[in-house]
Scaffold this active site. Structure first.
Site, short mmCIF file in Angstrom:
data_model
loop_
_atom_site.label_atom_id
_atom_site.label_comp_id
_atom_site.label_asym_id
_atom_site.label_seq_id
_atom_site.Cartn_x
_atom_site.Cartn_y
_atom_site.Cartn_z
N ASP A 1 0.80 -1.21 0.00
CA ASP A 1 0.00 0.00 0.00
C ASP A 1 0.85 1.27 0.00
O ASP A 1 2.01 1.27 0.45
CB ASP A 1 -0.89 0.04 1.25
CG ASP A 1 -2.11 -0.84 1.13
OD1 ASP A 1 -2.14 -1.69 0.21
OD2 ASP A 1 -3.03 -0.69 1.95
N HIS B 1 -5.90 3.08 -4.46
CA HIS B 1 -5.85 3.28 -3.01
C HIS B 1 -6.23 4.72 -2.63
O HIS B 1 -5.77 5.23 -1.62
CB HIS B 1 -4.44 2.94 -2.50
CG HIS B 1 -4.36 2.71 -1.01
ND1 HIS B 1 -5.35 2.10 -0.27
CD2 HIS B 1 -3.37 3.02 -0.12
CE1 HIS B 1 -4.99 2.03 1.00
NE2 HIS B 1 -3.79 2.59 1.12
N HIS C 1 -4.85 9.08 0.11
CA HIS C 1 -4.96 8.25 1.31
C HIS C 1 -5.94 8.85 2.31
O HIS C 1 -5.66 8.97 3.51
CB HIS C 1 -3.59 8.05 1.97
CG HIS C 1 -3.53 6.82 2.83
ND1 HIS C 1 -3.90 6.81 4.16
CD2 HIS C 1 -3.13 5.54 2.55
CE1 HIS C 1 -3.73 5.60 4.66
NE2 HIS C 1 -3.28 4.82 3.71
N HIS D 1 3.44 -2.30 3.28
CA HIS D 1 3.52 -0.94 2.77
C HIS D 1 4.89 -0.67 2.16
O HIS D 1 5.91 -1.03 2.75
CB HIS D 1 3.26 0.07 3.88
CG HIS D 1 1.90 -0.05 4.51
ND1 HIS D 1 1.59 -1.04 5.42
CD2 HIS D 1 0.76 0.68 4.34
CE1 HIS D 1 0.32 -0.91 5.80
NE2 HIS D 1 -0.20 0.12 5.15
#
Length: 270
Positions: A90, A141, A145, A237
């Site tokens: 991510d 995504h 964020h 991540h």
């Protein structure tokens, strides 16, 4: 002069007549309604015996039942659906950590799924192209964020997701973006619904080693290898802070998982 009290027998007669009249009224109401009044089986209803919610045609339909049921929150997918294991990354792409993650995956011949933040994809289109060139799957995504995105209006959610897809496709015009991951896993019905409408499967996870807290490579690797089983989707991540521990952990995670499972990217086509 003292007033005489009514005879005790008369008082009793009045009370009895009132009770009889009340019973007759209740019986009359039950006959009018066509259903005799009786306590349900098991005794009278109490606070500990609530009536069951309606499930018949009169119940309010859930407008999101049209979407296929999955195994995560609000219908998001949290397993691969079979014995395969999927690694996901991510918050990238990141000019320092993403190339290192790609190198580790390449060294072990493993493909993964990269959940890209729109503004990072716009800033680093070369890395988006590198991810695709290595055969990895792409996932939206959100633009920046936004953990609160799921609580915003449907129009705001749609605009955010479309903007992110456009930034990704500016780097790779023919890219298939089959998944959407809500930042923070803060799923809501509206964000799930909009992602489906845009042709993206909401993507959750099974294993979260909390690598974003930067606990160190050994801890990250131990959590992933111990927690992963058939069908697991692993959350990691490659951007958003110090991710060196995650990158270093891959050199422990990849050989272990590859020896036990078929580790591969989620399919780019749903």
């Amino acid at each position: 002069m003292r007033t005489a009290s009514p005879p005790r027998a008369l008082v009793i007669v009045v009370v009895v007549l009132a009770a009889l009249l009340g019973s007759a009224y209740a019986l009359g109401r039950s006959l009018v309604d066509g259903v005799p009044e009786a306590a349900p089986s098991g005794g009278p209803l109490t606070a500990e015996q609530p009536t069951a919610p309606s499930t018949g045609p009169s119940a309010s339909p859930d407008p999101y039942q049209q979407w296929p049921a999955e195994d995560g929150p609000y219908g998001a997918r949290s397993t691969t659906g079979d014995a395969r294991v999927a690694l996901t990354f991510d918050d990238g792409p990141d000019p320092y950590y993403t190339p290192q993650a790609l190198a580790a995956l390449r060294a072990y011949g493993v493909t993964a799924t990269f959940c890209l933040v729109g503004e990072n994809a716009q800033a680093h289109p070369d890395l988006v192209r590198a991810i695709v060139a290595d055969g990895h799957t792409l996932c939206n995504h959100s633009w920046n964020h936004d953990v609160l995105l799921g609580g915003r209006s449907r129009q705001t959610i749609q605009t955010d997701l479309l903007r992110t897809n456009q930034a990704i496709r500016a780097a790779v015009p023919d890219a298939r973006i089959a998944y959407f991951r809500q930042p923070g896993g803060a799923w809501t019905y509206p964000v799930v619904s909009v992602s489906h409408e845009l042709g993206m499967m909401p993507l959750h996870w099974t294993v979260d080693p909390s690598d974003w807290r930067a606990p160190g490579a050994a801890t990250i690797a131990a959590r992933v290898t111990a927690g992963t089983g058939p069908g697991s989707i692993v959350l990691m991540h490659d951007s958003g802070g110090n991710r060196q521990g995650t990158v270093d952990a891959l050199y422990r995670i990849l050989p272990d998982l590859a020896s036990r499972f078929h580790v591969t990217a989620l399919p780019p086509e749903l």
